[in-house]
Design an enzyme around this catalytic site. Structure first.
Site, PDB file in Angstrom:
ATOM      1  N   ASP A 276      -7.767  27.632  50.041  1.00 52.99           N
ATOM      2  CA  ASP A 276      -6.836  27.424  51.151  1.00 52.99           C
ATOM      3  C   ASP A 276      -6.510  28.721  51.880  1.00 52.99           C
ATOM      4  O   ASP A 276      -6.793  29.813  51.396  1.00 52.99           O
ATOM      5  CB  ASP A 276      -5.535  26.757  50.647  1.00 52.99           C
TER       6      ASP A 276
ATOM      7  N   ASN B 296       5.246  21.612  41.479  1.00 51.15           N
ATOM      8  CA  ASN B 296       5.329  20.185  41.799  1.00 51.15           C
ATOM      9  C   ASN B 296       4.016  19.454  41.538  1.00 51.15           C
ATOM     10  O   ASN B 296       3.860  18.302  41.912  1.00 51.15           O
ATOM     11  CB  ASN B 296       5.767  19.987  43.260  1.00 51.15           C
TER      12      ASN B 296
ATOM     13  N   HIS C 228       0.992  20.388  42.699  1.00 53.23           N
ATOM     14  CA  HIS C 228      -0.051  20.485  43.726  1.00 53.23           C
ATOM     15  C   HIS C 228      -1.254  21.274  43.226  1.00 53.23           C
ATOM     16  O   HIS C 228      -1.128  22.134  42.366  1.00 53.23           O
ATOM     17  CB  HIS C 228       0.497  21.031  45.058  1.00 53.23           C
TER      18      HIS C 228
ATOM     19  N   GLU D   3      -0.024  18.511  48.406  1.00 54.10           N
ATOM     20  CA  GLU D   3       1.308  18.273  47.860  1.00 54.10           C
ATOM     21  C   GLU D   3       1.425  16.833  47.340  1.00 54.10           C
ATOM     22  O   GLU D   3       0.591  15.985  47.662  1.00 54.10           O
ATOM     23  CB  GLU D   3       2.355  18.507  48.969  1.00 54.10           C
TER      24      GLU D   3
HETATM   25  C1  F6R Z   1      -3.452  28.987  45.858  1.00 54.88           C
HETATM   26  C2  F6R Z   1      -3.245  27.550  45.636  1.00 54.88           C
HETATM   27  C3  F6R Z   1      -2.039  27.023  44.952  1.00 54.88           C
HETATM   28  C4  F6R Z   1      -1.565  27.883  43.765  1.00 54.88           C
HETATM   29  C5  F6R Z   1      -0.273  27.327  43.182  1.00 54.88           C
HETATM   30  C6  F6R Z   1       0.270  28.206  42.060  1.00 54.88           C
HETATM   31  O1  F6R Z   1      -4.670  29.249  46.481  1.00 54.88           O
HETATM   32  O2  F6R Z   1      -4.048  26.788  46.059  1.00 54.88           O
HETATM   33  O3  F6R Z   1      -2.283  25.725  44.505  1.00 54.88           O
HETATM   34  O4  F6R Z   1      -2.556  27.916  42.799  1.00 54.88           O
HETATM   35  O5  F6R Z   1       0.703  27.228  44.179  1.00 54.88           O
HETATM   36  O6  F6R Z   1       0.637  29.447  42.570  1.00 54.88           O
HETATM   37  P1  F6R Z   1       1.049  30.647  41.615  1.00 54.88           P
HETATM   38  O7  F6R Z   1      -0.206  31.046  40.882  1.00 54.88           O
HETATM   39  O8  F6R Z   1       1.502  31.749  42.534  1.00 54.88           O
HETATM   40  O9  F6R Z   1       2.089  30.119  40.695  1.00 54.88           O
END
Ligand code: F6R
Length: 250
Positions: free
Chosen positions: A67, A136, A138, A143
């Protein structure tokens, strides 16, 4: 879905890096899907250390990131392009033309998302996808409530995700409202997936993920239907699950 418990963040990063390095050695032209955020940073550090020590070559490896925020300049230090350069790409011999992230800098975003989906297909699909997980549930920026059939597209970030990611921005209102994210169906086409989780903040979602049936309310739950998913999580992230269910090493 295989669950592996490790002691801490360092061990999680070590094991994840080992999976990536094995693939790079076995299939030097592999396509690797990458995530950003706090979780995989230690993994990338180990890949860089290994590259320096053992000269593991990324010459023919291709990468596709999950992303990118919509509307940020690529050289903005909050963009995922910048993150990847800093943590990994600037330090190994990956060719620039083999590095891919969604464009997302200026419109037309929808078209960029479609092109990205096509690009992944043209590359022959993802051999190994590295995932983190949102508090959450995702995956990517898909989401809760996102249809499992979703392809790469423009997505709106949940207020809780913007809150969680505000730590990287000067001002929490600066966190972009949208991103281009690989879709859930796109992620599910990956041949192999590792999902990394570390720290107490991830304990509730890992417990919920373990217990839940497959539901769009918890996007990561779809991974239960994938034939080759390994969750590598540390003791803090697994604390609740272990407290309620016992050991997870199986
Ligand atoms: C990042 C992504 C998100 C993160 C998730 C956890 O490229 O796609 O799904 O993997 O938000 O983020 P952290 O590792 O910062 O807790």
């Amino acid at each position: 879905m295989r669950w592996i418990e490790v002691d801490n963040y360092e061990q999680m990063s070590e094991q994840a890096a080992a999976v990536v390095i094995n693939l790079v050695k076995e299939k030097p032209e592999a396509v690797i899907g990458l995530a950003t955020g706090g979780t995989p940073a230690g993994t990338y550090k180990r890949l860089v250390d290994d590259y320096k020590q053992n000269t593991t070559s990324y010459e023919n490896i291709k990468t596709v990131n999950l992303d990118e925020y919509v509307g940020l300049e690529k050289n903005s230090d909050q963009s995922y392009t910048y993150y990847m350069d800093q943590h990994l790409f600037d330090h190994i011999n990956l060719k620039r033309e083999n590095i891919h992230l969604p464009k997302a800098e200026t419109p037309p975003y929808e078209q960029d998302a479609k092109d990205y989906e096509q690009l992944i297909e043209d590359l022959g699909g993802v051999d190994l996808q590295v995932l983190g997980i949102g508090e959450n549930g995702h995956i990517g920026f898909n989401e809760p409530g996102t249809p499992f059939s979703s392809k790469t597209g423009v997505v709106e970030l949940d207020p809780s995700t913007r809150e969680a990611n505000a730590r990287y921005f000067e001002n929490k209102d600066d966190v972009p409202t949208h991103a281009i994210s690989m879709g859930i169906s796109t992620i599910m086409k990956s041949k192999k997936i590792i999902l990394l989780a570390s720290g107490a903040k991830k304990a509730p979602i890992l417990y919920n993920l373990f217990k839940t049936d497959v539901t769009e309310d918890i996007p990561a739950s779809i991974l239960k239907e994938h034939p080759d998913v390994t969750i590598i999580a540390d003791s803090e992230a697994l604390a609740l699950l272990k407290e309620k269910e016992g050991s997870v090493n199986r």
